[in-house]
Write a protein that holds these residues in place. Structure first.
Motif, PDB file in Angstrom:
ATOM      1  N   TRP A 108      -1.402  35.826  41.702  1.00 21.56           N
ATOM      2  CA  TRP A 108      -1.973  36.816  42.635  1.00 21.56           C
ATOM      3  C   TRP A 108      -2.342  38.101  41.899  1.00 21.56           C
ATOM      4  O   TRP A 108      -3.452  38.615  42.046  1.00 21.56           O
ATOM      5  CB  TRP A 108      -0.962  37.100  43.758  1.00 21.56           C
ATOM      6  N   THR A 109      -1.426  38.609  41.073  1.00 16.87           N
ATOM      7  CA  THR A 109      -1.737  39.857  40.358  1.00 16.87           C
ATOM      8  C   THR A 109      -2.873  39.630  39.356  1.00 16.87           C
ATOM      9  O   THR A 109      -3.697  40.524  39.132  1.00 16.87           O
ATOM     10  CB  THR A 109      -0.503  40.436  39.629  1.00 16.87           C
ATOM     11  N   GLY A 110      -2.935  38.443  38.771  1.00 18.69           N
ATOM     12  CA  GLY A 110      -4.024  38.134  37.838  1.00 18.69           C
ATOM     13  C   GLY A 110      -5.376  38.262  38.529  1.00 18.69           C
ATOM     14  O   GLY A 110      -6.310  38.892  38.024  1.00 18.69           O
ATOM     15  N   ASN A 111      -5.454  37.649  39.720  1.00 16.84           N
ATOM     16  CA  ASN A 111      -6.682  37.709  40.514  1.00 16.84           C
ATOM     17  C   ASN A 111      -7.035  39.131  40.919  1.00 16.84           C
ATOM     18  O   ASN A 111      -8.169  39.586  40.750  1.00 16.84           O
ATOM     19  CB  ASN A 111      -6.461  36.916  41.815  1.00 16.84           C
ATOM     20  N   GLU A 112      -6.029  39.804  41.471  1.00 11.98           N
ATOM     21  CA  GLU A 112      -6.243  41.172  41.956  1.00 11.98           C
ATOM     22  C   GLU A 112      -6.650  42.095  40.805  1.00 11.98           C
ATOM     23  O   GLU A 112      -7.518  42.966  40.959  1.00 11.98           O
ATOM     24  CB  GLU A 112      -4.946  41.709  42.595  1.00 11.98           C
ATOM     25  N   ALA A 113      -5.994  41.900  39.661  1.00 17.00           N
ATOM     26  CA  ALA A 113      -6.279  42.750  38.506  1.00 17.00           C
ATOM     27  C   ALA A 113      -7.709  42.531  38.022  1.00 17.00           C
ATOM     28  O   ALA A 113      -8.429  43.487  37.701  1.00 17.00           O
ATOM     29  CB  ALA A 113      -5.283  42.463  37.383  1.00 17.00           C
ATOM     30  N   ALA A 114      -8.131  41.270  37.996  1.00 16.16           N
ATOM     31  CA  ALA A 114      -9.502  40.971  37.537  1.00 16.16           C
ATOM     32  C   ALA A 114     -10.514  41.659  38.444  1.00 16.16           C
ATOM     33  O   ALA A 114     -11.495  42.256  37.977  1.00 16.16           O
ATOM     34  CB  ALA A 114      -9.716  39.454  37.522  1.00 16.16           C
ATOM     35  N   GLU A 115     -10.269  41.587  39.758  1.00 19.30           N
ATOM     36  CA  GLU A 115     -11.194  42.236  40.698  1.00 19.30           C
ATOM     37  C   GLU A 115     -11.188  43.751  40.512  1.00 19.30           C
ATOM     38  O   GLU A 115     -12.238  44.402  40.556  1.00 19.30           O
ATOM     39  CB  GLU A 115     -10.811  41.887  42.139  1.00 19.30           C
ATOM     40  N   ALA A 116      -9.988  44.307  40.298  1.00 18.61           N
ATOM     41  CA  ALA A 116      -9.877  45.768  40.125  1.00 18.61           C
ATOM     42  C   ALA A 116     -10.621  46.210  38.872  1.00 18.61           C
ATOM     43  O   ALA A 116     -11.332  47.228  38.885  1.00 18.61           O
ATOM     44  CB  ALA A 116      -8.404  46.170  40.048  1.00 18.61           C
ATOM     45  N   VAL A 117     -10.485  45.446  37.798  1.00 23.75           N
ATOM     46  CA  VAL A 117     -11.171  45.810  36.545  1.00 23.75           C
ATOM     47  C   VAL A 117     -12.690  45.731  36.747  1.00 23.75           C
ATOM     48  O   VAL A 117     -13.437  46.635  36.335  1.00 23.75           O
ATOM     49  CB  VAL A 117     -10.720  44.889  35.385  1.00 23.75           C
ATOM     50  N   ALA A 118     -13.137  44.662  37.425  1.00 23.49           N
ATOM     51  CA  ALA A 118     -14.580  44.512  37.664  1.00 23.49           C
ATOM     52  C   ALA A 118     -15.104  45.706  38.470  1.00 23.49           C
ATOM     53  O   ALA A 118     -16.168  46.256  38.157  1.00 23.49           O
ATOM     54  CB  ALA A 118     -14.854  43.197  38.394  1.00 23.49           C
ATOM     55  N   LEU A 119     -14.347  46.114  39.490  1.00 24.84           N
ATOM     56  CA  LEU A 119     -14.767  47.265  40.300  1.00 24.84           C
ATOM     57  C   LEU A 119     -14.769  48.548  39.471  1.00 24.84           C
ATOM     58  O   LEU A 119     -15.707  49.353  39.547  1.00 24.84           O
ATOM     59  CB  LEU A 119     -13.824  47.428  41.495  1.00 24.84           C
ATOM     60  N   ALA A 120     -13.715  48.715  38.676  1.00 24.93           N
ATOM     61  CA  ALA A 120     -13.609  49.942  37.851  1.00 24.93           C
ATOM     62  C   ALA A 120     -14.793  50.041  36.897  1.00 24.93           C
ATOM     63  O   ALA A 120     -15.331  51.130  36.666  1.00 24.93           O
ATOM     64  CB  ALA A 120     -12.288  49.945  37.089  1.00 24.93           C
ATOM     65  N   LEU A 121     -15.199  48.883  36.362  1.00 24.23           N
ATOM     66  CA  LEU A 121     -16.311  48.881  35.408  1.00 24.23           C
ATOM     67  C   LEU A 121     -17.645  49.209  36.077  1.00 24.23           C
ATOM     68  O   LEU A 121     -18.609  49.575  35.412  1.00 24.23           O
ATOM     69  CB  LEU A 121     -16.402  47.520  34.699  1.00 24.23           C
ATOM     70  N   THR A 122     -17.714  49.028  37.399  1.00 26.96           N
ATOM     71  CA  THR A 122     -18.970  49.367  38.099  1.00 26.96           C
ATOM     72  C   THR A 122     -18.854  50.712  38.806  1.00 26.96           C
ATOM     73  O   THR A 122     -19.530  50.971  39.801  1.00 26.96           O
ATOM     74  CB  THR A 122     -19.360  48.259  39.107  1.00 26.96           C
ATOM     75  N   GLY A 123     -17.925  51.526  38.330  1.00 29.10           N
ATOM     76  CA  GLY A 123     -17.880  52.912  38.786  1.00 29.10           C
ATOM     77  C   GLY A 123     -16.937  53.229  39.924  1.00 29.10           C
ATOM     78  O   GLY A 123     -16.901  54.350  40.406  1.00 29.10           O
ATOM     79  N   HIS A 124     -16.159  52.246  40.394  1.00 31.91           N
ATOM     80  CA  HIS A 124     -15.197  52.513  41.467  1.00 31.91           C
ATOM     81  C   HIS A 124     -13.894  53.007  40.841  1.00 31.91           C
ATOM     82  O   HIS A 124     -12.988  52.223  40.532  1.00 31.91           O
ATOM     83  CB  HIS A 124     -14.951  51.254  42.308  1.00 31.91           C
TER      84      HIS A 124
END
Ligand SMILES: Cc1cc2nc3c(=O)[nH]c(=O)nc-3n(C[C@H](O)[C@H](O)[C@H](O)COP(=O)(O)OP(=O)(O)OC[C@H]3O[C@@H](n4cnc5c(N)ncnc54)[C@H](O)[C@@H]3O)c2cc1C
Length: 173
Positions: A108-124
């Motif tokens: 679960w944290t792996g999935n959530e972390a991947a999404e968070a990193v993707a969002l952070a990289l697009t300026g969130h």
């Protein structure tokens, strides 16, 4: 096989290499001194179980090594993310083994972390903080579930091992 006893609980399982793993989960103040070097004491403790000992015997196994002592306590990072990092799996939070949450939380944290990193990289910018906040909520939910699971054992409510697990986790620990 899991067996609850007065001062903790036992877990025994066969491993893929046909070895038998036997664990006892307790608190340090209830453990005999130098247990890690005392095969005789360990054998005695296993022998005093009602089901685990019979199960081991019926399978034709013997306890041949003293136990390795390790912490299996609940620990977590108060903040599992910073400006350019985040922690996942056991590095972020490790739960009481009775919860059996280790693998699912790692995924679960792996999935959530991947999404968070993707969002952070697009300026969130808040994505990593939001990840850490979701993890904190997960720890709080686990804390409630843990108390419910331990409350199901009603034979040993007089013993501090079970009493301690009726209290919320000390978040300052
Ligand atoms: C004996 C035992 C029984 C368990 N039983 C259960 C169970 O029944 N159900 C359940 O849900 N959970 C169980 N767990 C917990 C579960 O295994 C863990 O919660 C889960 O594996 C955590 O996954 P992870 O990816 O965070 O860490 P890990 O699975 O520990 O993976 C971390 C990886 O990183 C590698 N590594 C470490 N340092 C470095 C480095 N510097 N460079 C490169 N690689 C590195 C390690 O070698 C390891 O492969 C058990 C754990 C143990 C020890």
């Amino acid at each position: 096989m899991i067996e609850a006893v007065e001062g903790g609980w036992w877990y025994a399982t066969f491993l893929a290499n046909r070895r038998l793993a036997v664990n006892f989960y307790s608190d340090p103040d209830f453990m005999p001194r130098r247990l890690g070097t005392r095969l005789d004491l360990w054998q005695q403790m296993v022998g005093e179980t009602r089901f685990i000992s019979r199960w081991i015997e019926s399978a034709g196994y013997q306890i041949s090594d003293p136990p390795r002592i390790a912490s299996a306590g609940t620990v977590w990072l108060e903040n599992a993310a910073g400006p350019d990092w985040l922690a996942v799996g056991d590095a972020a939070v490790s739960f009481d083994p009775l919860s059996a949450h280790g693998m699912t939380t790692a995924l679960w944290t792996g999935n959530e972390a991947a999404e968070a990193v993707a969002l952070a990289l697009t300026g969130h910018g808040a994505a990593l903080d939001s990840y850490a906040a979701r993890l904190r909520l997960g720890v709080e939910q686990y804390d409630r579930e843990r108390r419910q699971i331990y409350a199901r054992e009603i034979r040993f409510t007089h013993h501090p091992f079970w009493q301690r697990r009726q209290k919320p986790i000390d978040h300052r620990a």
